[in-house]
Design a protein around this motif. Structure first.
Motif, mmCIF file in Angstrom:
data_model
loop_
_atom_site.group_PDB
_atom_site.id
_atom_site.type_symbol
_atom_site.label_atom_id
_atom_site.label_comp_id
_atom_site.label_asym_id
_atom_site.label_seq_id
_atom_site.Cartn_x
_atom_site.Cartn_y
_atom_site.Cartn_z
ATOM 1 N N THR A 1 37.918 -10.616 -26.080
ATOM 2 C CA THR A 1 37.187 -10.040 -27.207
ATOM 3 C C THR A 1 35.942 -10.863 -27.546
ATOM 4 O O THR A 1 34.893 -10.299 -27.861
ATOM 5 C CB THR A 1 38.095 -9.955 -28.431
ATOM 6 O OG1 THR A 1 38.669 -11.250 -28.714
ATOM 7 C CG2 THR A 1 39.224 -8.963 -28.211
ATOM 8 N N ARG B 1 32.048 -9.510 -27.383
ATOM 9 C CA ARG B 1 31.143 -9.570 -28.535
ATOM 10 C C ARG B 1 29.878 -10.351 -28.216
ATOM 11 O O ARG B 1 28.798 -10.026 -28.722
ATOM 12 C CB ARG B 1 31.867 -10.188 -29.724
ATOM 13 C CG ARG B 1 32.888 -9.249 -30.357
ATOM 14 C CD ARG B 1 33.842 -9.955 -31.266
ATOM 15 N NE ARG B 1 34.825 -9.014 -31.822
ATOM 16 C CZ ARG B 1 36.074 -9.328 -32.150
ATOM 17 N NH1 ARG B 1 36.497 -10.574 -31.965
ATOM 18 N NH2 ARG B 1 36.886 -8.419 -32.640
ATOM 19 N N GLU C 1 41.586 -13.571 -35.958
ATOM 20 C CA GLU C 1 42.317 -12.800 -34.957
ATOM 21 C C GLU C 1 43.334 -13.667 -34.233
ATOM 22 O O GLU C 1 44.460 -13.232 -33.959
ATOM 23 C CB GLU C 1 41.336 -12.180 -33.959
ATOM 24 C CG GLU C 1 42.011 -11.334 -32.895
ATOM 25 C CD GLU C 1 41.020 -10.704 -31.931
ATOM 26 O OE1 GLU C 1 41.463 -10.127 -30.920
ATOM 27 O OE2 GLU C 1 39.802 -10.797 -32.198
ATOM 28 N N LEU D 1 38.883 -2.595 -37.383
ATOM 29 C CA LEU D 1 39.009 -2.680 -35.930
ATOM 30 C C LEU D 1 40.402 -3.143 -35.511
ATOM 31 O O LEU D 1 41.006 -2.599 -34.573
ATOM 32 C CB LEU D 1 37.950 -3.643 -35.376
ATOM 33 C CG LEU D 1 37.957 -3.860 -33.858
ATOM 34 C CD1 LEU D 1 37.325 -2.671 -33.153
ATOM 35 C CD2 LEU D 1 37.239 -5.146 -33.490
ATOM 36 N N TYR D 2 40.937 -4.128 -36.224
ATOM 37 C CA TYR D 2 42.164 -4.797 -35.786
ATOM 38 C C TYR D 2 43.426 -4.109 -36.287
ATOM 39 O O TYR D 2 44.433 -4.038 -35.567
ATOM 40 C CB TYR D 2 42.126 -6.251 -36.253
ATOM 41 C CG TYR D 2 43.185 -7.130 -35.641
ATOM 42 C CD1 TYR D 2 43.156 -7.429 -34.283
ATOM 43 C CD2 TYR D 2 44.208 -7.666 -36.413
ATOM 44 C CE1 TYR D 2 44.119 -8.230 -33.713
ATOM 45 C CE2 TYR D 2 45.177 -8.475 -35.855
ATOM 46 C CZ TYR D 2 45.131 -8.759 -34.495
ATOM 47 O OH TYR D 2 46.095 -9.557 -33.930
ATOM 48 N N TYR E 1 38.518 -0.685 -26.155
ATOM 49 C CA TYR E 1 38.274 -0.283 -27.547
ATOM 50 C C TYR E 1 37.322 -1.246 -28.242
ATOM 51 O O TYR E 1 36.357 -0.824 -28.907
ATOM 52 C CB TYR E 1 39.630 -0.220 -28.247
ATOM 53 C CG TYR E 1 39.598 -0.173 -29.755
ATOM 54 C CD1 TYR E 1 38.957 0.849 -30.453
ATOM 55 C CD2 TYR E 1 40.273 -1.143 -30.503
ATOM 56 C CE1 TYR E 1 38.965 0.895 -31.836
ATOM 57 C CE2 TYR E 1 40.291 -1.100 -31.879
ATOM 58 C CZ TYR E 1 39.637 -0.087 -32.540
ATOM 59 O OH TYR E 1 39.649 -0.050 -33.916
ATOM 60 N N VAL E 2 37.526 -2.541 -28.075
ATOM 61 C CA VAL E 2 36.636 -3.545 -28.675
ATOM 62 C C VAL E 2 35.239 -3.438 -28.082
ATOM 63 O O VAL E 2 34.229 -3.535 -28.805
ATOM 64 C CB VAL E 2 37.218 -4.956 -28.482
ATOM 65 C CG1 VAL E 2 36.218 -6.017 -28.938
ATOM 66 C CG2 VAL E 2 38.524 -5.112 -29.251
ATOM 67 N N THR F 1 32.058 -2.450 -30.366
ATOM 68 C CA THR F 1 30.979 -3.436 -30.492
ATOM 69 C C THR F 1 29.648 -2.847 -30.062
ATOM 70 O O THR F 1 28.612 -3.047 -30.727
ATOM 71 C CB THR F 1 31.303 -4.680 -29.650
ATOM 72 O OG1 THR F 1 32.568 -5.216 -30.053
ATOM 73 C CG2 THR F 1 30.230 -5.747 -29.831
#
Length: 341
Positions: A51, A55, A114, A233-234, A253-254, A258
């Protein structure tokens, strides 16, 4: 670094073009890379490094490139900004360093939260949050999970953004549904929530009438930022833990979320796609109006609740998209008739 280089998503995007003979080889290479990654690293390490890398690649690098473009070529950048040259970011070094520092701090904070949440929940549940196995998810299962994740994310984003970060706003007259279901009422004067005050003070783009930039995606007070960007998101991904959400689906998905946020916050008019361009336009209007409307990313809930501002909503974007495809289909039909004749 070894985990980053072994991420199958990165290797897949930087692989050769998908020709008819190389598709099978790329898929095989993708599967072998993913299998090696799963067998050599823990699920928590794959999640956090994956993740964070996504990002950095899909938000930080494009944001710095957009900032350099706006700063070094202001005359060219002003021609494609939503509000012209008035939408350009500040050019003094102190402001740019402060914004970049706050954005990097929120990125590190997001990763730390996270990590703490995933570690705590995996310890409590006795296993990893996301299913990390060498077996890849089926395409239909991945599409179904992505649809559920993005729908839940949009719902959480809208209501958190509207009520917790801006307080309740009366419905706008732009929505046809609001005219029938939400007659204009006098707005009550309530004391603002602490999150509303913090968001107003620290969200830098809210203090001006300019359009946002991708770097401003993470330049907010840490508490409003976590509520606005991290929680929607989480939390849906945690809920799908009980439906065996695959780690690869979570990473996709992330990545998509993003990229969506980076493009919608860019402030440019020339964003690929009518739907994505509509999202960028609604985001720019949200900041230019001081947060009076356009609380969701897609604009569907803004249209339903009548909180859209700016004169256009998601239905107009869908109508334009449909008309564009019809024009293409008619054009292909005419060409086919001409060739047949």
């Amino acid at each position: 670094m070894d985990v980053l280089l072994s991420l199958p998503i990165v290797s897949y995007f930087f692989s050769t073009s998908l020709t008819s003979w190389s598709t099978s080889l790329n898929l095989l290479f993708f599967y072998m890379t993913w299998t090696t990654l799963v067998l050599s690293h823990s699920p928590l390490k794959i999640e956090l490094v994956g993740t964070t890398a996504l990002r950095i690649v899909l938000w930080l690098v494009p944001s710095l490139l957009f900032l350099a473009f706006d700063t070094l070529l202001p005359s060219l950048s002003g021609n494609i900004k939503q509000n012209g040259s008035s939408a350009l970011p500040p050019r003094d070094a102190y402001s740019l360093v402060s914004l970049t520092g706050l954005a990097l701090f929120n990125l590190a904070l997001e990763t730390a939260v996270e990590a703490a949440a995933s570690l705590g929940l995996s310890t409590l549940l006795g296993g990893p949050i996301f299913r990390t196995s060498t077996t890849l998810p089926l395409p239909w299962q991945m599409i179904k999970h992505l649809a559920l994740l993005f729908t839940a994310r949009e719902i959480l984003t809208y209501y958190i953004h509207r009520y917790l970060l801006h307080g309740h706003h009366p419905p706008s007259s732009l929505s046809p549904l609001s005219k029938r279901n939400n007659p204009p009422t006098k707005r009550k004067r309530n004391n603002p929530l602490p999150t509303t005050t913090l968001h107003t003070r620290y969200a830098h783009a809210h203090h001006t009438t300019t359009t946002p930039s991708s770097l401003l995606l993470k330049t907010d007070h840490p508490l409003p930022y976590l509520l606005h960007r991290f929680a929607p998101l989480y939390l849906p991904a945690l809920a799908l833990h009980f439906w065996s959400l695959h780690m690869l689906t979570f990473l996709v998905y992330v990545a998509l979320a993003t990229l969506e946020e980076t493009l919608s916050m860019s402030g440019y008019r020339v964003v690929p796609g009518i739907l994505m361009g509509g999202m960028a336009r609604r985001t720019a209007v949200h900041y230019a109006s001081g947060g009076r409307g356009n609380f969701g990313g897609w604009g569907v809930l803004d249209w339903v609740h009548g909180t859209g501002v700016g004169g256009r909503h998601v239905v107009d974007d869908l109508r334009d998209e449909t008309g564009k495809h019809r024009v293409k289909e008619r054009g292909k039909g005419k060409v086919g008739e001409a060739v047949g004749g």
